[in-house]
Design a protein around this motif. Structure first.
Motif, PDB file in Angstrom:
ATOM      1  N   THR A  99      40.758  24.129  36.892  1.00 45.11           N
ATOM      2  CA  THR A  99      41.704  23.433  36.033  1.00 45.11           C
ATOM      3  C   THR A  99      40.986  22.284  35.325  1.00 45.11           C
ATOM      4  O   THR A  99      39.844  21.937  35.660  1.00 45.11           O
ATOM      5  N   ILE A 100      41.699  21.678  34.372  1.00 44.61           N
ATOM      6  CA  ILE A 100      41.110  20.549  33.646  1.00 44.61           C
ATOM      7  C   ILE A 100      40.972  19.332  34.550  1.00 44.61           C
ATOM      8  O   ILE A 100      40.268  18.386  34.213  1.00 44.61           O
ATOM      9  N   PHE A 101      41.630  19.363  35.711  1.00 45.39           N
ATOM     10  CA  PHE A 101      41.509  18.273  36.678  1.00 45.39           C
ATOM     11  C   PHE A 101      40.391  18.541  37.669  1.00 45.39           C
ATOM     12  O   PHE A 101      40.307  17.896  38.718  1.00 45.39           O
ATOM     13  N   ARG A 102      39.575  19.549  37.357  1.00 40.56           N
ATOM     14  CA  ARG A 102      38.424  19.943  38.182  1.00 40.56           C
ATOM     15  C   ARG A 102      38.834  20.424  39.573  1.00 40.56           C
ATOM     16  O   ARG A 102      38.129  20.223  40.553  1.00 40.56           O
ATOM     17  N   GLU A 103      39.991  21.073  39.624  1.00 45.97           N
ATOM     18  CA  GLU A 103      40.411  21.745  40.852  1.00 45.97           C
ATOM     19  C   GLU A 103      39.923  23.193  40.769  1.00 45.97           C
ATOM     20  O   GLU A 103      40.066  23.833  39.732  1.00 45.97           O
ATOM     21  N   GLU A 104      39.373  23.681  41.864  1.00 46.46           N
ATOM     22  CA  GLU A 104      38.813  25.027  41.888  1.00 46.46           C
ATOM     23  C   GLU A 104      39.602  25.883  42.858  1.00 46.46           C
ATOM     24  O   GLU A 104      39.918  25.467  43.971  1.00 46.46           O
ATOM     25  N   TYR A 105      39.880  27.098  42.433  1.00 50.37           N
ATOM     26  CA  TYR A 105      40.625  28.036  43.266  1.00 50.37           C
ATOM     27  C   TYR A 105      39.916  29.384  43.285  1.00 50.37           C
ATOM     28  O   TYR A 105      39.363  29.818  42.274  1.00 50.37           O
ATOM     29  N   TRP A 106      39.971  30.034  44.441  1.00 53.45           N
ATOM     30  CA  TRP A 106      39.359  31.357  44.620  1.00 53.45           C
ATOM     31  C   TRP A 106      40.387  32.346  45.129  1.00 53.45           C
ATOM     32  O   TRP A 106      41.286  31.983  45.903  1.00 53.45           O
ATOM     33  N   GLY A 107      40.238  33.589  44.719  1.00 53.78           N
ATOM     34  CA  GLY A 107      41.032  34.655  45.274  1.00 53.78           C
ATOM     35  C   GLY A 107      40.439  35.139  46.590  1.00 53.78           C
ATOM     36  O   GLY A 107      39.364  34.703  47.005  1.00 53.78           O
ATOM     37  N   GLN A 108      41.127  36.078  47.219  1.00 49.37           N
ATOM     38  CA  GLN A 108      40.703  36.569  48.531  1.00 49.37           C
ATOM     39  C   GLN A 108      39.681  37.692  48.425  1.00 49.37           C
ATOM     40  O   GLN A 108      39.053  38.053  49.410  1.00 49.37           O
ATOM     41  N   GLY A 109      39.525  38.226  47.222  1.00 47.34           N
ATOM     42  CA  GLY A 109      38.544  39.288  46.996  1.00 47.34           C
ATOM     43  C   GLY A 109      39.164  40.674  47.016  1.00 47.34           C
ATOM     44  O   GLY A 109      40.139  40.927  47.722  1.00 47.34           O
ATOM     45  N   THR A 110      38.573  41.548  46.230  1.00 47.52           N
ATOM     46  CA  THR A 110      38.982  42.946  46.200  1.00 47.52           C
ATOM     47  C   THR A 110      37.729  43.814  46.214  1.00 47.52           C
ATOM     48  O   THR A 110      36.754  43.522  45.514  1.00 47.52           O
ATOM     49  N   GLN A 111      37.743  44.856  47.027  1.00 47.24           N
ATOM     50  CA  GLN A 111      36.558  45.690  47.225  1.00 47.24           C
ATOM     51  C   GLN A 111      36.417  46.704  46.094  1.00 47.24           C
ATOM     52  O   GLN A 111      37.383  47.396  45.734  1.00 47.24           O
ATOM     53  N   VAL A 112      35.223  46.775  45.555  1.00 47.02           N
ATOM     54  CA  VAL A 112      34.866  47.802  44.576  1.00 47.02           C
ATOM     55  C   VAL A 112      33.713  48.602  45.158  1.00 47.02           C
ATOM     56  O   VAL A 112      32.675  48.033  45.525  1.00 47.02           O
ATOM     57  N   THR A 113      33.887  49.910  45.262  1.00 46.27           N
ATOM     58  CA  THR A 113      32.850  50.782  45.784  1.00 46.27           C
ATOM     59  C   THR A 113      32.564  51.875  44.766  1.00 46.27           C
ATOM     60  O   THR A 113      33.477  52.587  44.350  1.00 46.27           O
ATOM     61  N   VAL A 114      31.305  51.983  44.361  1.00 44.04           N
ATOM     62  CA  VAL A 114      30.894  52.983  43.383  1.00 44.04           C
ATOM     63  C   VAL A 114      29.975  53.968  44.078  1.00 44.04           C
ATOM     64  O   VAL A 114      28.902  53.597  44.569  1.00 44.04           O
TER      65      VAL A 114
END
Length: 116
Positions: A99-114
């Protein structure tokens, strides 16, 4: 409480395509940069692509010409269209938002397998 929820991962054959989605729930103001990162087994997390609030994009050299990042500011969402997938694209994909307030957020992740 802000949460980022990813979806769209899965198993695909080499040469195939997937589209990842990430949306933010909860109160989140003025998202600035959105991005996608990935982590392969035994390796460090690496940048895949980012998109700024004005639309400027940045890609890792390994995905240029194959992946496209986009965003929907009204939905607080970011997407990653992945084409011509390769086995080396396999990993857990995470979305990130600043965000513009320098808050950082991450998702939990999703697996991609090729598969080859």
């Amino acid at each position: 409480q802000v949460q980022l929820v990813e979806s769209g991962g899965g198993l695909v054959q080499a040469g195939g395509s997937l589209r990842l989605s990430c949306s933010a729930s909860g109160i989140i103001f003025r998202i600035n940069t959105m991005g996608w990162y990935r982590q392969a087994p035994g390796k460090q997390r690496e940048l895949v692509a980012t998109i700024a609030s004005g639309g400027n994009t940045n890609y890792a050299d390994s995905v240029k010409g194959r992946f496209t990042i986009s965003r929907d500011n009204a939905k607080n969402a970011v997407y990653l269209q992945m084409n011509s997938l390769k086995p080396e694209d396999t990993g857990v994909y995470y979305c990130e938002m600043w965000t513009i307030f320098r808050e950082e957020y991450w998702g939990q992740g999703t697996q991609v397998t090729v598969s080859s």
